[in-house]
Motif scaffolding. Structure first.
Motif, PDB file in Angstrom:
ATOM      1  N   LEU A 142      74.746  30.027  14.000  1.00  0.00           N
ATOM      2  CA  LEU A 142      75.003  29.129  12.865  1.00  0.00           C
ATOM      3  C   LEU A 142      73.794  28.253  12.569  1.00  0.00           C
ATOM      4  O   LEU A 142      73.493  27.965  11.406  1.00  0.00           O
ATOM      5  CB  LEU A 142      76.231  28.275  13.149  1.00  0.00           C
ATOM      6  N   LEU A 143      73.109  27.800  13.627  1.00  0.00           N
ATOM      7  CA  LEU A 143      71.870  27.055  13.408  1.00  0.00           C
ATOM      8  C   LEU A 143      70.826  27.944  12.726  1.00  0.00           C
ATOM      9  O   LEU A 143      70.060  27.489  11.870  1.00  0.00           O
ATOM     10  CB  LEU A 143      71.328  26.530  14.733  1.00  0.00           C
ATOM     11  N   PHE A 144      70.806  29.223  13.124  1.00  0.00           N
ATOM     12  CA  PHE A 144      69.912  30.195  12.491  1.00  0.00           C
ATOM     13  C   PHE A 144      70.226  30.311  11.002  1.00  0.00           C
ATOM     14  O   PHE A 144      69.329  30.261  10.150  1.00  0.00           O
ATOM     15  CB  PHE A 144      70.076  31.554  13.182  1.00  0.00           C
ATOM     16  N   GLY A 145      71.531  30.463  10.673  1.00  0.00           N
ATOM     17  CA  GLY A 145      71.926  30.607   9.277  1.00  0.00           C
ATOM     18  C   GLY A 145      71.649  29.365   8.457  1.00  0.00           C
ATOM     19  O   GLY A 145      71.176  29.452   7.302  1.00  0.00           O
ATOM     20  N   SER A 146      71.915  28.195   9.020  1.00  0.00           N
ATOM     21  CA  SER A 146      71.660  26.957   8.282  1.00  0.00           C
ATOM     22  C   SER A 146      70.163  26.750   8.086  1.00  0.00           C
ATOM     23  O   SER A 146      69.725  26.311   7.012  1.00  0.00           O
ATOM     24  CB  SER A 146      72.273  25.768   9.017  1.00  0.00           C
ATOM     25  N   ARG A 147      69.367  27.087   9.102  1.00  0.00           N
ATOM     26  CA  ARG A 147      67.906  26.947   8.982  1.00  0.00           C
ATOM     27  C   ARG A 147      67.353  27.899   7.934  1.00  0.00           C
ATOM     28  O   ARG A 147      66.474  27.535   7.137  1.00  0.00           O
ATOM     29  CB  ARG A 147      67.268  27.224  10.344  1.00  0.00           C
TER      30      ARG A 147
END
Length: 586
Positions: free
Chosen positions: A416-421
């Motif tokens: 999710l951090l990957f997607g938000s970034r």
């Protein structure tokens, strides 16, 4: 000697008989419109004609390294804060202050260097802040205490505030066709810098410490300063400043590098505002700075808030603030979430941040998310336009934050951090494309600088949410704040009134162009529509140059010309009944 009307008509008939020149000049042709203006071209047409060739490729490499250096210094913050906190036994508020002072310096520098770039040129606006950042970056690595480090990092931020000047300079050298793709290519240097910094941190922080990381992060900017004499001045800036000869020299050099020719004719500031009436004997207007060139900060701000730009300017400020707060918040969260998950102290007994190889690997993974974010921007920016390319990824970022609030496991959390970034990187990329495109050349540096200043305010708030609030157990509150910011960005983007895809750059406020979809071309065709004040400007300019002897007539005169041996004469309008004309006028 006074001539009667019938004598003037006889002279007109004789001169219109199309006698060839004695020297055989083919220009003496009665089929040629002798009243047509001489060939001329604008700086935008010249840049479009040269295309994206070796000259632009070299400029991409050089100026892109400046963009990469900015990313190195900004990504450094996510590693520097935890490191100095442990070494000097600082509080969470002190750790957040390390990031905040950088953004405070950038807030001041963004406005200062943007103004300098509009008044003294893009080269000067690039050189001075580069030297400031480089010197302060090296000094940061040698800081003996926390207070000195804060001062040095604030000065680094002051210099980094001028980095958007590099983006403006690059923008003004690339053709309008496919401009979005070229600007995304330029933005890729930011992601390259972010990945490089994550790799440097992984390689140096544990064995060597934070000082080596800070020093190495300043090296690329130092190398750029050595090659600064090769950097050209922006032809758009030179034209707006009235330095047409210098602008044409830059364009000629660019054309030679690319192996093409400039459009035929003479470089002019604007086809809507004629420079002179050739061979007319009338007073001419020399090249000068474009109208509305009030070089004071207040004057430039007034132009940015001109009725034709006010809504766009205010929405841009809001978008820059919200997307910057979201971006840097996600960057800091990538580190803080891993630190906060550790049991016990956030520092090791040796006075270092409690981050192991697995944590650095996770940070590297989330940093690599910027690359697909760039790819998404490259695909969307020319297909669906700038506005929707900002709105849709902002919604995706908000959804990722919403799912993070549910407290998933480590693997899903990293995803999710990957997607938000990735999604916030897409928005950040497109807003940096849109902002200089929509701003006129006369205030482009200052306009982007002020907007970038709003981003720095967002950047100053980010550590309060992603560091201080998280340290106090408010992780879900921080994620909720970033969710709201993402939705705010999406809404503000959809309210922007001007789509810049396929739109020529403006050179001054008041010459507002809009992109109109051509139904016959399936929505792909575009035409440039000039506002009414352009026509008023042209009309008033023409009236100022009108000959004093021009007779008044209810109907517009029909210009006639003819050729006689070795000479070409304009044909005078036949006067109204009862008027006479002197032989001198003939």
């Amino acid at each position: 000697m006074m001539l009667e009307e019938h004598e003037v008509r006889e002279a007109t008939t004789l001169l219109n008989s199309g006698l060839p020149r004695s020297d055989g000049d083919p220009a003496c042709d009665i089929s040629t419109d002798r009243t047509a203006p001489l060939a001329e071209f604008t700086v935008g047409e010249a840049v479009d004609a040269t295309g994206f060739g070796p000259y632009q490729q070299w400029l991409t490499l050089y100026v892109g390294c400046a963009w990469m250096s900015d990313a190195l210094e900004m990504m450094l913050l996510s590693f520097l804060g935890p490191a100095v906190r442990c070494e000097w036994n600082l509080t969470a508020a002190d750790e957040a202050l390390v990031t905040t002072v950088v953004f405070l310096g950038m807030l001041i520098g963004a406005n200062l260097w943007g103004w300098l770039a509009d008044v003294k040129g893009r080269r000067m606006g690039f050189l001075v802040p580069g030297l400031v950042s480089c010197a302060a970056g090296i000094a940061s690595a040698l800081a003996p205490n926390f207070e000195t480090l804060l001062l040095c990092r604030a000065v680094v931020g002051l210099g980094l505030g001028g980095v958007p000047v590099a983006f403006n300079l690059f923008l003004e050298f690339i053709p309008s066709d496919g401009r979005g793709h070229y600007l995304v290519l330029f933005e890729s240097f930011w992601s390259l810098g972010a990945v490089l910094e994550a790799g440097l941190a992984w390689a140096t922080m544990q064995p060597l410490g934070w000082r080596w990381l800070v020093g190495l992060s300043a090296v690329p900017l130092l190398m750029l300063m050595l090659f600064f004499p090769l950097l050209p001045e922006s032809p758009h800036y030179l034209v707006v400043s009235g330095r047409l000869d210098e602008a044409e020299a830059v364009l000629q050099k660019m054309a030679r590098f690319n192996g093409v020719a400039l459009p035929p004719g003479k470089l002019v500031q604007s086809k809507g505002l004629p420079q002179k009436l050739p061979d007319s004997g009338l007073p001419t207007q020399p090249a000068q700075a474009m109208p509305n060139r009030d070089s004071s900060a207040i004057g430039m701000l007034r132009q940015m808030l001109h009725p034709s730009m006010r809504r766009t300017t205010l929405l841009l400020w809001l978008i820059f603030f919200s997307v910057a707060c979201s971006y840097y918040g996600v960057v800091l969260l990538s580190t803080e979430i891993h630190v906060s998950d550790k049991e016990g102290s956030v520092c090791t007994p040796g006075g270092k941040a409690a981050l192991d190889d697995r944590d650095y690997a996770d940070v590297m993974v989330t940093t690599l998310a910027e690359l697909p974010g760039l790819l998404v921007a490259a695909v969307l920016v020319e297909r669906i336009g700038r506005i929707r390319s900002m709105a849709y990824p902002s919604i995706v970022c908000g959804m990722c934050m919403l799912l993070l609030m549910l407290g998933p496991g480590d693997l899903i959390e990293t995803g999710l951090l990957f997607g938000s970034r990735a999604s916030v990187m897409t928005v950040f990329t497109v807003i940096y494309i849109y902002a200089p495109e929509v701003a006129p050349t006369s205030v482009r540096g200052f306009s982007v600088g002020v907007a970038n200043g709003m981003a720095r305010i967002g950047g100053m708030i980010a550590p309060l949410l992603a560091v201080t609030l998280v340290e106090r157990g408010g992780l879900r509150g921080a994620e909720l704040a970033f969710l709201c910011l993402s939705l705010t960005t999406a809404l503000a983007a959809m309210l922007l009134p001007i789509e810049t895809r396929g739109r020529a750059l403006m050179d001054r406020v008041g010459v507002q162009t809009e992109t109109i979809e051509d139904a016959e071309e399936g929505g792909r065709g575009r035409q440039e529509v000039e506002m009414a004040d352009v026509r008023r400007d042209s009309a008033s300019h023409a009236a100022a140059l009108a000959p004093s002897y021009a007779p008044t007539s209810p109907a517009p005169p029909r210009p006639l010309t003819a050729c006689v041996p070795s000479t070409s004469f304009p044909i005078l309008e036949v006067p109204n009944d009862g008027d006479t004309i002197t032989s001198n006028q003939v």
